[in-house]
Design a protein around this motif. Sequence first.
Motif, PDB file in Angstrom:
ATOM      1  N   PHE A  43      35.149  32.953  40.136  1.00 26.63           N
ATOM      2  CA  PHE A  43      35.988  32.680  41.305  1.00 26.63           C
ATOM      3  C   PHE A  43      36.304  33.965  42.062  1.00 26.63           C
ATOM      4  N   ILE A  44      36.395  35.079  41.337  1.00 22.10           N
ATOM      5  CA  ILE A  44      36.623  36.351  42.028  1.00 22.10           C
ATOM      6  C   ILE A  44      35.427  36.695  42.913  1.00 22.10           C
ATOM      7  N   ASP A  45      34.242  36.237  42.527  1.00 26.87           N
ATOM      8  CA  ASP A  45      33.062  36.452  43.363  1.00 26.87           C
ATOM      9  C   ASP A  45      33.232  35.756  44.713  1.00 26.87           C
ATOM     10  N   LEU A  46      33.780  34.540  44.667  1.00 22.83           N
ATOM     11  CA  LEU A  46      34.017  33.805  45.908  1.00 22.83           C
ATOM     12  C   LEU A  46      35.048  34.511  46.777  1.00 22.83           C
ATOM     13  N   LEU A  47      36.090  35.058  46.136  1.00 24.09           N
ATOM     14  CA  LEU A  47      37.110  35.782  46.891  1.00 24.09           C
ATOM     15  C   LEU A  47      36.523  37.038  47.536  1.00 24.09           C
ATOM     16  N   LEU A  48      35.696  37.751  46.794  1.00 23.99           N
ATOM     17  CA  LEU A  48      35.083  38.963  47.351  1.00 23.99           C
ATOM     18  C   LEU A  48      34.178  38.621  48.533  1.00 23.99           C
ATOM     19  N   VAL A  88      43.167  40.055  46.065  1.00 27.29           N
ATOM     20  CA  VAL A  88      42.058  40.560  45.255  1.00 27.29           C
ATOM     21  C   VAL A  88      42.521  41.724  44.381  1.00 27.29           C
ATOM     22  N   LEU A  89      43.326  42.595  44.937  1.00 26.58           N
ATOM     23  CA  LEU A  89      43.855  43.713  44.148  1.00 26.58           C
ATOM     24  C   LEU A  89      44.769  43.193  43.041  1.00 26.58           C
ATOM     25  N   TYR A  90      45.538  42.174  43.351  1.00 24.37           N
ATOM     26  CA  TYR A  90      46.406  41.562  42.340  1.00 24.37           C
ATOM     27  C   TYR A  90      45.560  41.000  41.201  1.00 24.37           C
ATOM     28  N   TYR A  91      44.445  40.363  41.542  1.00 24.84           N
ATOM     29  CA  TYR A  91      43.527  39.834  40.529  1.00 24.84           C
ATOM     30  C   TYR A  91      43.022  40.969  39.634  1.00 24.84           C
ATOM     31  N   ILE A 124      46.048  32.874  42.433  1.00 23.91           N
ATOM     32  CA  ILE A 124      45.280  33.924  41.766  1.00 23.91           C
ATOM     33  C   ILE A 124      45.450  33.839  40.256  1.00 23.91           C
ATOM     34  N   ASP A 125      46.660  33.551  39.802  1.00 24.32           N
ATOM     35  CA  ASP A 125      46.873  33.371  38.363  1.00 24.32           C
ATOM     36  C   ASP A 125      45.965  32.265  37.826  1.00 24.32           C
ATOM     37  N   GLY A 126      45.835  31.184  38.615  1.00 22.81           N
ATOM     38  CA  GLY A 126      45.018  30.044  38.194  1.00 22.81           C
ATOM     39  C   GLY A 126      43.540  30.371  38.098  1.00 22.81           C
ATOM     40  N   ILE A 127      43.004  31.008  39.131  1.00 19.57           N
ATOM     41  CA  ILE A 127      41.558  31.291  39.092  1.00 19.57           C
ATOM     42  C   ILE A 127      41.244  32.420  38.117  1.00 19.57           C
ATOM     43  N   TRP A 128      42.195  33.320  37.900  1.00 20.27           N
ATOM     44  CA  TRP A 128      41.973  34.369  36.896  1.00 20.27           C
ATOM     45  C   TRP A 128      41.845  33.732  35.509  1.00 20.27           C
ATOM     46  N   LEU A 129      42.707  32.761  35.227  1.00 23.01           N
ATOM     47  CA  LEU A 129      42.626  32.042  33.956  1.00 23.01           C
ATOM     48  C   LEU A 129      41.313  31.259  33.861  1.00 23.01           C
ATOM     49  N   MET A 130      40.894  30.668  34.978  1.00 21.10           N
ATOM     50  CA  MET A 130      39.636  29.925  34.992  1.00 21.10           C
ATOM     51  C   MET A 130      38.470  30.856  34.676  1.00 21.10           C
ATOM     52  N   ASP A 131      38.478  32.020  35.277  1.00 17.74           N
ATOM     53  CA  ASP A 131      37.409  32.992  35.016  1.00 17.74           C
ATOM     54  C   ASP A 131      37.427  33.493  33.574  1.00 17.74           C
ATOM     55  N   ARG A 132      38.561  33.315  32.905  1.00 16.28           N
ATOM     56  CA  ARG A 132      38.663  33.738  31.505  1.00 16.28           C
ATOM     57  C   ARG A 132      38.454  32.572  30.543  1.00 16.28           C
ATOM     58  N   GLY A 133      38.099  31.407  31.081  1.00 13.59           N
ATOM     59  CA  GLY A 133      37.819  30.259  30.238  1.00 13.59           C
ATOM     60  C   GLY A 133      39.043  29.561  29.687  1.00 13.59           C
ATOM     61  N   LYS A 134      40.205  29.826  30.263  1.00 13.08           N
ATOM     62  CA  LYS A 134      41.443  29.190  29.786  1.00 13.08           C
ATOM     63  C   LYS A 134      41.746  27.998  30.700  1.00 13.08           C
ATOM     64  N   TYR A 135      40.952  26.957  30.522  1.00  9.47           N
ATOM     65  CA  TYR A 135      40.951  25.843  31.472  1.00  9.47           C
ATOM     66  C   TYR A 135      42.230  25.015  31.469  1.00  9.47           C
ATOM     67  N   LYS A 136      42.771  24.753  30.309  1.00 11.12           N
ATOM     68  CA  LYS A 136      43.985  23.936  30.264  1.00 11.12           C
ATOM     69  C   LYS A 136      45.154  24.664  30.925  1.00 11.12           C
ATOM     70  N   GLU A 137      45.266  25.965  30.673  1.00  7.51           N
ATOM     71  CA  GLU A 137      46.319  26.754  31.295  1.00  7.51           C
ATOM     72  C   GLU A 137      46.111  26.830  32.807  1.00  7.51           C
ATOM     73  N   LYS A 154      34.122  23.793  43.273  1.00  5.65           N
ATOM     74  CA  LYS A 154      33.801  24.767  42.227  1.00  5.65           C
ATOM     75  C   LYS A 154      34.712  24.554  41.016  1.00  5.65           C
ATOM     76  N   ILE A 155      35.976  24.259  41.267  1.00  7.94           N
ATOM     77  CA  ILE A 155      36.929  24.024  40.178  1.00  7.94           C
ATOM     78  C   ILE A 155      36.505  22.801  39.367  1.00  7.94           C
ATOM     79  N   ILE A 156      36.192  21.708  40.065  1.00 13.50           N
ATOM     80  CA  ILE A 156      35.788  20.475  39.381  1.00 13.50           C
ATOM     81  C   ILE A 156      34.489  20.681  38.615  1.00 13.50           C
TER      82      ILE A 156
END
Length: 319
Positions: A43-48, A88-91, A124-137, A154-156
């Motif tokens: 997801f960070i790739d999409l943001l960049l 992005v910097l926050y991410y 950003i907290d949500g997509i950072w967790l998604m990029d880390r594989g923490k889907y339920k969180e 992309k999320i679905i």
Amino acid sequence: MEDETESWAEFDQVFAFDPVFAYGEQTINKIVKSRRSMNNELFIDLLLKTLSIKGPSDVYPPKSNQDLRKLHKQILESPSPPTHQQCVLYYFLKDVPSPDKHTTPPSATFAESVYLPGKYRIFIDGIWLMDRGKYKETLDHLTEPVLIPTFPEKIISTLCAHRQQRADEDLALAYYHTVKPTIESYKVLETLFARMAASGVAEPLFWSRGQPEAFRRKLFEWLVKDVLDAPEGEERARRSMELVYLPFDADEEGWFEEYLTEGRGKFIPRAKDALRVRAIAAGRSDAFADQGNGLRGDSGGGMEWSGSSFEHGLMTPPR
């Protein structure tokens, strides 16, 4: 007048906690592995990309402090709004571990210093967790009512690709039903449709009626094939009976017959029998004898199940 970017335009200010900070090898490896598991796009790739930064996978994760400084400079030089740059910097700062639980994380310190709006932090907290594989969180963040659905397809797709073991934890459907995003990709719609069909036949059919007309018939035919052409057994029998007794609308009635007589569905071994039982269910018993001429399927017992009637044959698996 003080420059509004003063608190974050300088790398040494953003990374004041450690101006020579660099990603560790273990962190880099985890990010690369996560990218591979997500079809080579985080997801960070999409943001960049929204910041017009080319080749996101080449610049993130940065391999050294110098690479990180170059990326910070690219972000500041992008034509995007300051808030997007700050996101992005926050991410990136979320990648920096806190020395201990009593110390405020660098990401939180940064967000407070630039007054990053709460809804941006939640996203950003949500997509950072998604990029880390923490889907339920992830869902705790991305289903917040304050958010406008962003990257919903992309999320679905990501949640579907990393299906949970427990059937009652279908995170993709939970996200979709909570957020109710607009989906334009047929592939994503079909994926959601299949997830619904796994637990019942009625729900996906009724849901499909609210989808774009260009996709409705394709989804309907997908459902018919999924039910009738499934491996033999009690589950196929149960779902087949549920399907043929559903209240089709006029369009669906026509699609059902056309698919099983003229379309690809005519090659399904149980096509003839499904048409016959549907005729009974729809109260067209006078058409019973005419249904399915020339189609594949056993006569009499029906749908490769034994029984003295079509209804019984649909419900009883072969012995």
